[in-house]
Design an enzyme around this catalytic site. Structure first.
Site, PDB file in Angstrom:
ATOM      1  N   SER A  23       0.840  -1.215   0.000  1.00 25.57           N
ATOM      2  CA  SER A  23       0.000   0.000   0.000  1.00 25.57           C
ATOM      3  C   SER A  23       0.868   1.256   0.000  1.00 25.57           C
ATOM      4  CB  SER A  23      -0.886   0.035   1.247  1.00 25.57           C
ATOM      5  OG  SER A  23      -1.812  -1.009   1.218  1.00 25.57           O
ATOM      6  N   ARG A  27       1.511   4.221  -3.074  1.00 25.12           N
ATOM      7  CA  ARG A  27       1.274   5.643  -2.770  1.00 25.12           C
ATOM      8  C   ARG A  27       2.550   6.466  -2.976  1.00 25.12           C
ATOM      9  NH1 ARG A  27      -2.439   2.537  -0.425  1.00 25.12           N
ATOM     10  NH2 ARG A  27      -4.425   3.365   0.307  1.00 25.12           N
ATOM     11  N   GLN A 169      -9.240   2.189  -0.161  1.00 23.73           N
ATOM     12  CA  GLN A 169      -9.125   2.526  -1.587  1.00 23.73           C
ATOM     13  C   GLN A 169     -10.144   3.596  -1.967  1.00 23.73           C
ATOM     14  OE1 GLN A 169      -9.356  -1.265  -3.599  1.00 23.73           O
ATOM     15  NE2 GLN A 169      -7.256  -1.799  -3.073  1.00 23.73           N
ATOM     16  N   ASP A 314      -6.691  -8.319   4.737  1.00 21.03           N
ATOM     17  CA  ASP A 314      -5.887  -9.111   3.798  1.00 21.03           C
ATOM     18  C   ASP A 314      -5.272 -10.347   4.463  1.00 21.03           C
ATOM     19  OD1 ASP A 314      -6.497  -7.281   1.834  1.00 21.03           O
ATOM     20  OD2 ASP A 314      -4.652  -6.136   2.067  1.00 21.03           O
TER      21      ASP A 314
HETATM   22  C1  S3P Z   1      -5.657  -1.314   0.170  1.00 19.82           C
HETATM   23  C2  S3P Z   1      -6.889  -1.320   0.787  1.00 19.82           C
HETATM   24  C3  S3P Z   1      -7.650  -2.550   1.055  1.00 19.82           C
HETATM   25  C4  S3P Z   1      -6.764  -3.785   0.940  1.00 19.82           C
HETATM   26  C5  S3P Z   1      -5.905  -3.766  -0.287  1.00 19.82           C
HETATM   27  C6  S3P Z   1      -4.987  -2.555  -0.259  1.00 19.82           C
HETATM   28  C7  S3P Z   1      -4.984  -0.021  -0.053  1.00 19.82           C
HETATM   29  O1  S3P Z   1      -8.688  -2.666   0.093  1.00 19.82           O
HETATM   30  O2  S3P Z   1      -7.558  -4.964   0.964  1.00 19.82           O
HETATM   31  O3  S3P Z   1      -5.118  -4.935  -0.366  1.00 19.82           O
HETATM   32  O4  S3P Z   1      -3.773  -0.002  -0.357  1.00 19.82           O
HETATM   33  O5  S3P Z   1      -5.639   1.025   0.093  1.00 19.82           O
HETATM   34  P1  S3P Z   1     -10.145  -1.991   0.318  1.00 19.82           P
HETATM   35  O6  S3P Z   1      -9.989  -0.520   0.254  1.00 19.82           O
HETATM   36  O7  S3P Z   1     -10.981  -2.527  -0.811  1.00 19.82           O
HETATM   37  O8  S3P Z   1     -10.619  -2.468   1.650  1.00 19.82           O
END
Ligand code: S3P
Length: 430
Positions: A23, A27, A169, A314
């Site tokens: 993540s 970013r 997300q 996750d």
């Molecule tokens: C993530 C947010 C999560 C996560 C994904 C990565 C991110 O998803 O499951 O692996 O980097 O913002 P969701 O926003 O759908 O919960």
């Protein structure tokens, strides 16, 4: 690639540094591309998903250079991005697809986003609906629910929005769009999700206020290039934590793992299950990190739900696996989001662990696991989902016979040196 694994119930010993946080790596590329100047990123995850993000920004004209230990991004700022002459391919990455939508919505050009087969089935209206409220012009199949998605950039306006799902997300796509919108955007977040975007906004010089489940961001702020240190990914570390917990005689140290509190639900869960582990926190600013030492442990079943779920979303495939080795019943609820991940992770986890002899059943929003059960070898399917592939490989450590995993290469989406590191910690891999 079909992989055959036969372990002789090894003990895991040693110290490793798991790859960078997925993540935060995504970013870092996005923020470095938006900011003016030269951004450097240390500890970047060279996994397929993050490489998809890099390839998208290169198509927007951003200069990105990769060496073994540093990614350098040279940008003249978001306003200097150019209209891409090719489609932007996000591969298997939901984060790239969804966050890019927020970024592309406020440009002055046209672009098209497309991903792989799994991305083509994942819901996008959760992103597009709030962006349309901001004035975005995005089109796709089923009124924008599915990729390919065409974005005609336009001037956006701020919104006041309550997140219907606890999704980082969705929150991040709105925040990224809000940076270019006229006015102050307010997001109400009933249940907290990972806050890497908020932390990085401040790191790149933006002003953001956060209090009482509310995030406020004034549009028109410009970002300044920065140096980003990416800690190890706790979602990758989780597999090695699980491996050490369920194999006898193991002690493993994982160095520099990110322990942002919005991500550490896995540590809360294993603590409640009775795990024996220690943390040695580093003195860092921004994203917190620690060395985690984990020992084999006798575990007990627990109940998992509510606000804990976004903090470990996750890690649920791995938690389901360790629950098969815990004494008693583990119940996972409020996790219906698992049905729209890289694959339907409730059905897939239940189906795959059942093949190995686990006592596990699916519910609408989670699963129920009775343990402990001995696991046997089986022919496992990853469904092209990296976390399912790693769950099967960790399960193989304690299986009584050979485990075969199809499409094991998908693991490189988030953990490219997974087998190399597992090999280091175990005596041998066949
Ligand atoms: C993530 C947010 C999560 C996560 C994904 C990565 C991110 O998803 O499951 O692996 O980097 O913002 P969701 O926003 O759908 O919960």
């Amino acid at each position: 690639m079909v992989l055959s694994l036969a372990f002789k119930k090894p003990a895991l010993k040693g110290t490793i540094q798991v790859p960078g946080d997925k993540s935060i790596s995504h970013r870092a590329i996005m923020f470095g591309s938006m900011a003016t100047g030269t951004t450097t990123v240390e500890g970047f995850l060279m996994g397929d998903d993050c490489l998809s993000t890099i390839s998208c920004f290169k198509k927007l004209g951003v200069k990105i250079n990769i060496t073994e230990d540093l990614v350098t991004i040279q940008s003249r700022g978001e306003d200097a991005w150019k209209e891409p002459s090719e489609v932007l391919d996000t591969g298997n990455s939901g984060t790239t697809t969804r966050l890019m939508l927020g970024l592309l919505a406020g440009t002055s050009f046209h672009s098209i986003l497309v991903g792989d087969e799994s991305i083509a089935k994942r819901p996008m209206r959760r992103i597009i609906d709030p962006l349309r409220e901001m004035g975005a012009d995005i089109r796709g199949r089923e009124d924008g629910q599915y990729t390919p998605l065409a974005v005609q950039g336009t001037q956006l306006k701020a919104i006041d929005y309550t997140l219907p799902v606890a999704s980082a997300q969705v929150k991040s796509a709105i925040l990224l769009a809000a940076l270019k919108a006229n006015g102050k955007t307010i997001i109400h977040e009933p249940i907290a999700s990972r806050d890497h975007t908020e932390i990085m906004l401040e790191h790149f010089g933006a002003t953001i206020t956060r209090e009482d489940h509310q995030i406020k961001l004034e549009g028109g702020q410009k970002l300044t290039a920065a140096h980003v240190k990416v800690p190890g990914d706790i979602s990758s570390a989780a597999f090695m934590i699980g491996a050490a917990l369920i194999t006898e005689g193991s002690t493993v140290t994982l160095e520099n793992v990110g322990i942002n509190p919005t991500r550490t639900g896995i540590l809360d869960v294993i603590e409640q299950m009775g795990a024996n582990f220690e943390l040695e926190e580093h003195d860092t600013l921004g994203e917190r990190s620690a060395d985690v030492t984990i020992h084999s442990s006798k575990l007990k079943g627990i109940e998992i739900g509510g606000e804990l779920i976004p903090r470990l979303i996750d890690e649920i495939p791995l938690i389901a696996l360790i629950a098969t080795q815990a004494e008693g019943t583990t119940v996972i609820r409020d996790a219906e989001e698992l049905r729209v991940k890289e694959t339907d992770r409730i059905s897939a986890v239940v189906k795959e662990l059942t093949k190995m002899g686990a006592d596990i059943e699916a519910t609408e929003d989670g699963m129920i696991i009775h343990g402990p059960t001995a696991l046997t070898g089986a022919e496992m399917t990853s469904y092209g989902d990296h976390r399912l592939g790693m769950m099967a490989a960790i399960a193989a450590l304690i299986a009584s016979s050979e485990v075969v995993i199809d499409d094991a290469e998908c693991i490189s989406v988030s953990y490219p040196n997974f087998f190399e590191q597992l090999n280091l910690l175990t005596t041998r891999l066949s």
